[in-house]
Design a protein around this motif. Sequence first.
Motif, PDB file in Angstrom:
ATOM      1  N   ALA A  36       0.736  -1.193  -0.010  1.00 37.75           N
ATOM      2  CA  ALA A  36       0.095  -0.072   0.058  1.00 37.75           C
ATOM      3  C   ALA A  36       1.343   1.574  -0.298  1.00 37.75           C
ATOM      4  O   ALA A  36       2.297   1.492   0.924  1.00 37.75           O
ATOM      5  N   THR A  37       0.892   2.682  -1.035  1.00 36.60           N
ATOM      6  CA  THR A  37       1.659   3.129  -0.946  1.00 36.60           C
ATOM      7  C   THR A  37       0.599   4.857   0.268  1.00 36.60           C
ATOM      8  O   THR A  37       1.624   5.722  -0.549  1.00 36.60           O
ATOM      9  N   SER A  38      -0.588   4.406   0.283  1.00 34.93           N
ATOM     10  CA  SER A  38      -1.547   5.657   1.447  1.00 34.93           C
ATOM     11  C   SER A  38      -1.709   4.991   2.721  1.00 34.93           C
ATOM     12  O   SER A  38      -2.365   3.835   2.746  1.00 34.93           O
ATOM     13  N   ALA A  39      -2.061   5.977   4.660  1.00 35.29           N
ATOM     14  CA  ALA A  39      -2.420   5.225   4.626  1.00 35.29           C
ATOM     15  C   ALA A  39      -4.258   4.552   4.048  1.00 35.29           C
ATOM     16  O   ALA A  39      -4.725   4.297   4.944  1.00 35.29           O
ATOM     17  N   GLU A  40      -4.961   5.562   2.957  1.00 36.38           N
ATOM     18  CA  GLU A  40      -6.099   4.923   3.071  1.00 36.38           C
ATOM     19  C   GLU A  40      -6.470   3.619   1.930  1.00 36.38           C
ATOM     20  O   GLU A  40      -6.791   2.772   2.302  1.00 36.38           O
ATOM     21  N   GLU A  41      -5.086   3.338   1.387  1.00 34.33           N
ATOM     22  CA  GLU A  41      -5.061   2.368   1.075  1.00 34.33           C
ATOM     23  C   GLU A  41      -5.322   1.193   1.425  1.00 34.33           C
ATOM     24  O   GLU A  41      -5.303   0.255   1.122  1.00 34.33           O
ATOM     25  N   PRO A  61       2.632  11.980   3.567  1.00 33.98           N
ATOM     26  CA  PRO A  61       1.272  12.533   3.545  1.00 33.98           C
ATOM     27  C   PRO A  61       0.497  12.701   3.890  1.00 33.98           C
ATOM     28  O   PRO A  61       0.090  11.073   3.448  1.00 33.98           O
ATOM     29  N   GLY A  62      -0.346  13.208   4.027  1.00 31.55           N
ATOM     30  CA  GLY A  62      -1.786  13.338   4.571  1.00 31.55           C
ATOM     31  C   GLY A  62      -1.980  11.810   6.355  1.00 31.55           C
ATOM     32  O   GLY A  62      -1.351  12.766   7.019  1.00 31.55           O
ATOM     33  N   MET A  63      -2.298  11.065   6.086  1.00 34.01           N
ATOM     34  CA  MET A  63      -2.259  10.505   8.298  1.00 34.01           C
ATOM     35  C   MET A  63      -0.844   9.411   7.351  1.00 34.01           C
ATOM     36  O   MET A  63      -0.140   8.892   6.990  1.00 34.01           O
ATOM     37  N   ASN A  64      -0.054   9.482   8.105  1.00 29.78           N
ATOM     38  CA  ASN A  64       0.956   9.122   9.262  1.00 29.78           C
ATOM     39  C   ASN A  64       0.670   8.103   9.599  1.00 29.78           C
ATOM     40  O   ASN A  64      -0.426   7.696  10.156  1.00 29.78           O
ATOM     41  N   GLY A  65       2.288   7.191   9.156  1.00 27.36           N
ATOM     42  CA  GLY A  65       1.990   5.498  10.306  1.00 27.36           C
ATOM     43  C   GLY A  65       1.321   5.528  11.358  1.00 27.36           C
ATOM     44  O   GLY A  65       0.318   4.584  12.455  1.00 27.36           O
ATOM     45  N   ILE A  66       0.780   6.689  12.792  1.00 29.07           N
ATOM     46  CA  ILE A  66       0.729   6.512  13.965  1.00 29.07           C
ATOM     47  C   ILE A  66      -0.362   6.657  13.864  1.00 29.07           C
ATOM     48  O   ILE A  66      -1.441   5.953  14.032  1.00 29.07           O
ATOM     49  N   THR A  70      -3.440   3.604  14.748  1.00 27.06           N
ATOM     50  CA  THR A  70      -4.704   4.314  15.765  1.00 27.06           C
ATOM     51  C   THR A  70      -5.968   3.528  15.187  1.00 27.06           C
ATOM     52  O   THR A  70      -6.513   3.075  15.894  1.00 27.06           O
ATOM     53  N   LEU A  71      -6.418   3.835  13.538  1.00 32.51           N
ATOM     54  CA  LEU A  71      -7.111   3.675  13.429  1.00 32.51           C
ATOM     55  C   LEU A  71      -7.200   2.256  12.842  1.00 32.51           C
ATOM     56  O   LEU A  71      -8.547   1.581  12.953  1.00 32.51           O
ATOM     57  N   ILE A  72      -6.733   1.468  12.621  1.00 36.26           N
ATOM     58  CA  ILE A  72      -7.082   0.012  12.356  1.00 36.26           C
ATOM     59  C   ILE A  72      -6.088  -1.081  14.312  1.00 36.26           C
ATOM     60  O   ILE A  72      -7.121  -1.688  13.704  1.00 36.26           O
ATOM     61  N   LYS A  73      -5.929  -0.023  15.152  1.00 33.49           N
ATOM     62  CA  LYS A  73      -6.614  -0.893  16.203  1.00 33.49           C
ATOM     63  C   LYS A  73      -7.158  -0.539  16.826  1.00 33.49           C
ATOM     64  O   LYS A  73      -8.129  -1.150  17.903  1.00 33.49           O
ATOM     65  N   GLN A  74      -7.905   0.212  16.374  1.00 33.19           N
ATOM     66  CA  GLN A  74      -9.917   0.303  16.820  1.00 33.19           C
ATOM     67  C   GLN A  74     -10.674  -0.370  16.636  1.00 33.19           C
ATOM     68  O   GLN A  74     -12.371  -1.045  16.870  1.00 33.19           O
ATOM     69  N   ARG A  75     -10.380  -1.550  15.109  1.00 31.68           N
ATOM     70  CA  ARG A  75     -10.928  -2.399  14.232  1.00 31.68           C
ATOM     71  C   ARG A  75     -10.942  -3.356  15.375  1.00 31.68           C
ATOM     72  O   ARG A  75      -9.785  -3.916  15.720  1.00 31.68           O
TER      73      ARG A  75
END
Length: 172
Positions: A36-41, A61-66, A70-75
């Motif tokens: 994946a080349t972006s956080a959204e992807e 760019p945009g959403m960083n890894g941290i 955080t979003l991934i761990k919410q699932r």
Amino acid sequence: MSQPERPKVLIVDDQPRNLDVLEVMLGEADCTLIRATSAEEALLCVVRHDFAALVLDIKMPGMNGIELATLIKQRRRSQHVPILFLTAHSVDEVDVLRGYGAGAVDYLSKPINAEILRSKIGVFVDAHRKSRALVDLNNELLREVTEREKAQRALQVANQDWSSGCRSARRR
């Protein structure tokens, strides 16, 4: 019996050449790499697949890894997936603590030592395989228990029918 699916590892970096390097480094790992080349992807990938591990670049760019972690761990489905952060910059303690708070299990600084990366990913892949094997074994045991309960009920019905038949025969 079909061959079990190879564990998947998501590698995320906004620079395609960095993903190429990660693929070469992890080429010998017994897993399927998804890029994946972006956080959204990356978020779309996490929705579509189960992963043994995630390798995330911190600076994107945009959403960083941290923020992504955080979003991934919410699932619920992805909350226990180990995250390995990659950084080309020095990370201060506040960022390190934020990363660990977001679910990181470790940080690797670029340039990355390929052997260390392969070793860490190998541990995560092995743990994922063992976890899947336990889930499969538990499911098989549940099926077996269900079949035994079904057989037990059938035996009870047969015994009741036999007992009723014997009582009827004695009355005649």
